[in-house]
Design a protein around this motif. Structure first.
Motif, PDB file in Angstrom:
ATOM      1  N   ASP A 104       1.033  -1.619   0.007  1.00 26.05           N
ATOM      2  CA  ASP A 104      -0.269  -0.138   0.136  1.00 26.05           C
ATOM      3  C   ASP A 104       0.788   1.639  -0.012  1.00 26.05           C
ATOM      4  O   ASP A 104       0.237   2.177  -0.431  1.00 26.05           O
ATOM      5  CB  ASP A 104      -1.141  -0.412   1.439  1.00 26.05           C
ATOM      6  CG  ASP A 104      -1.898  -0.798   1.274  1.00 26.05           C
ATOM      7  OD1 ASP A 104      -2.520  -1.875   1.844  1.00 26.05           O
ATOM      8  OD2 ASP A 104      -2.301  -1.471   0.473  1.00 26.05           O
ATOM      9  N   THR A 157     -16.137  -1.107  -3.647  1.00 25.88           N
ATOM     10  CA  THR A 157     -15.766  -2.377  -2.929  1.00 25.88           C
ATOM     11  C   THR A 157     -14.878  -2.085  -1.816  1.00 25.88           C
ATOM     12  O   THR A 157     -14.336  -2.340  -1.404  1.00 25.88           O
ATOM     13  CB  THR A 157     -15.144  -3.056  -3.921  1.00 25.88           C
ATOM     14  OG1 THR A 157     -14.367  -2.318  -4.658  1.00 25.88           O
ATOM     15  CG2 THR A 157     -16.213  -4.250  -4.638  1.00 25.88           C
ATOM     16  N   THR A 158     -14.257  -0.202  -2.148  1.00 22.60           N
ATOM     17  CA  THR A 158     -12.766  -0.113  -1.062  1.00 22.60           C
ATOM     18  C   THR A 158     -13.876   1.210  -0.310  1.00 22.60           C
ATOM     19  O   THR A 158     -13.067   1.326   0.700  1.00 22.60           O
ATOM     20  CB  THR A 158     -11.948   0.551  -2.120  1.00 22.60           C
ATOM     21  OG1 THR A 158     -12.506   1.104  -2.867  1.00 22.60           O
ATOM     22  CG2 THR A 158     -11.185  -0.731  -3.374  1.00 22.60           C
TER      23      THR A 158
END
Length: 532
Positions: free
Chosen positions: A348, A393-394
């Protein structure tokens, strides 16, 4: 009669590598296993029979209520991140500088049948995990430092950039003296320094630097007493690293790192110094180029390109390797949950830095007039639908609403850049709505032009900031106060992409209520206007 020994040992054969402490209902110690004997230095026969809070009185205030909960039938888990440790145990891992062993603790009721007869405390040594996380944080700090130095390179202020290099170096390798030495005015001179070290002679750089300036090779000395001819900048120093600064084949100076302790710098420190020296050399090279070019704007564009590519290479390498590790872990199933979490953090963070570098590359293309568009007919509704579905979705904290026309809304544009416009606006709406809320994306027709609107319920934009919002490197004051990160490039790039498509972008906002961004784009020629 209650058999505490049997209650303690039963079913705990798999916990031999953990501390097991049992007490009765009065919190008198009844079990103290061998692991605790080893790590506490207290023998079981000395501990059993004593009240836990008499032996460790500081626990009464810290965790007394958790033991009360355990006696009431609840299970309590104490995370090391919040509680550090339960018992003051010495870390056993060699090389650890931690004062106490980091511990993950589980406090549970001790039962005999249905009866609660006391408490069961299981203590796990998480020193290795803590050290791994500290190492990860150090690596992230190193990447952040390189990124910040890269931004310093872009500023074209050589003195400030070199000062930033020495200060970041001193912090990263924990050195009392870091300096940059440059060849100028017919000699070698210290042009930037950081730390508490003292220079013996400000106009003399010592034998160590002179040796590196001749050889062009990294010099690493663990004990200067063994090399009296290679004198340091600070006569009190016992170990040093000297890295040449190269521009092409020319040696223009050196980055010097010294310590008053022998053997102060390991391999990782040498790698850090090499990376920072590369950044310092880039800064020097760019500054010299700046003096040679007539147009400052043109030179700044070159700086953006150089710095971005120099940063992108190591980030891309890191991201490639961590992607490989994640795929291998998924395929072979050999990585522990902790390792997977570590891999995820590295992935990330490297992705975040990669996105920042991409912004710099876009900025370079825009300001040098090299932003190329591949035009084709695009249905904006399709682009919006795919992107909103992906973000749903995030972003679980926000409600993403999409409103499109029944018929296609077709414009002529670059597909990647159209997606970039909408993605930036949506991601900004999410980022600057820290408390969640509804984010509405609406596609409509207005005055023969396509209208894209993105609205949020976030922190809003101050009135005085709105006129500057689409300038490069500008960030509103309340953004910093809210603690959100960024460089102030996203909206500038979006506005230039919109202009390149012969469109316009505007914003309306109310502080503390939310913001609405409106993008108007010309419809594709020859397309029928969609039904409303």
């Amino acid at each position: 009669m209650i058999d505490f020994h049997a209650a303690t040992e039963q079913g705990l054969s798999d916990l031999l590598a953990k501390g097991i402490l049992t007490t009765d209902q009065e919190l008198v110690i009844r079990g103290w296993n061998q692991w605790l004997e080893i790590h506490s230095g207290q023998r079981a026969e000395e501990m059993i029979g004593q009240r836990l809070f008499d032996v460790y009185p500081e626990l009464r205030q810290r965790v007394g209520h958790y033991y009360t909960q355990a006696l009431a039938g609840q299970v309590v888990v104490l995370s090391q991140r919040f509680h550090g440790h339960l018992l003051p145990l010495t870390p056993m891992l060699s090389g650890s500088s931690l004062p106490y062993m980091p511990q993950s603790v589980r406090i549970a009721p001790l039962r005999q049948g249905e009866q609660i007869i006391g408490t069961l405390t299981i203590i796990e040594d998480v020193t290795e995990r803590v050290l791994r996380e500290a190492e990860l944080q150090r690596q992230v700090a190193s990447l952040e430092a390189l990124y910040e130095i890269g931004l310093g390179i872009l500023s074209l202020n050589l003195s400030e950039c070199l000062q930033q290099v020495v200060e970041k170096s001193a912090t990263l390798v924990e050195a009392p003296l870091v300096a940059v030495v440059l060849r100028q005015h017919g000699g070698l001179h210290v042009v930037a320094r950081a730390g508490q070290g003292e220079l013996a002679h400000p106009d003399q750089v010592g034998g160590a630097v002179e040796s590196v300036m001749r050889s062009g090779q990294l010099l690493s000395l663990s004990d200067l007493l063994q090399e009296p001819s290679l004198t340091p900048l600070d006569p009190r120093s016992r170990s040093l690293l000297v890295m040449p600064l190269m521009v092409g084949e020319a040696i223009i100076g050196a980055l010097v790192v010294e310590s008053t302790e022998p053997t102060a710098f390991d391999k990782e420190a040498r790698r850090q110094v090499q990376r920072l020296a590369t950044q310092a050399a880039i800064a020097i090279a760019n500054a010299r180029l700046y003096r040679e070019l007539e147009e400052a704007v043109q030179l700044r564009d070159i700086f953006f390109s150089i710095a971005s590519h120099e940063l992108k290479t190591p980030i891309t390498t890191i991201k490639g390797y961590i992607d490989l590790l994640l795929r291998r872990a998924s395929r072979e199933g050999t990585a522990s949950p902790r390792d997977l979490q570590t891999y995820g953090i590295i992935h990330d963070e490297s992705s975040r830095l990669n996105r920042l570098i991409d912004l710099l590359l876009d900025l370079s293309r825009i300001q040098s007039g090299q932003l190329e568009l591949t035009l084709e007919k695009i249905n904006l509704c399709d682009v919006a639908e795919q992107l909103v579905d992906r973000l749903r979705t995030t972003s679980q904290q926000h409600t993403l609403v999409l409103s499109c026309l029944q018929s296609p809304l077709v414009v002529e544009g670059d597909p990647l850049r159209m997606e970039q416009i909408l993605q930036n606006l949506l991601q900004n709406a999410i980022k600057y709505s820290p408390n969640g809320g509804t984010i509405t994306t609406q596609l409509d027709l207005q005055g023969g032009r396509a209208l894209l609107t993105v609205s949020d319920e976030g922190i809003g934009i101050p009135v005085e900031a709105r006129a500057h919002l689409f300038n490069s490197f500008y960030r509103a004051g309340n953004v910093s106060e809210a603690g959100t990160s960024g460089m102030g490039l996203g909206l500038y790039i979006v506005s230039r992409i919109v202009e390149a498509h012969h469109g316009t972008i505007h914003v309306t906002s109310e502080l503390g209520v939310g913001s609405t961004f409106r993008v108007e784009l010309p419809l594709s020629q020859g397309e029928e206007q969609p039904d409303r």
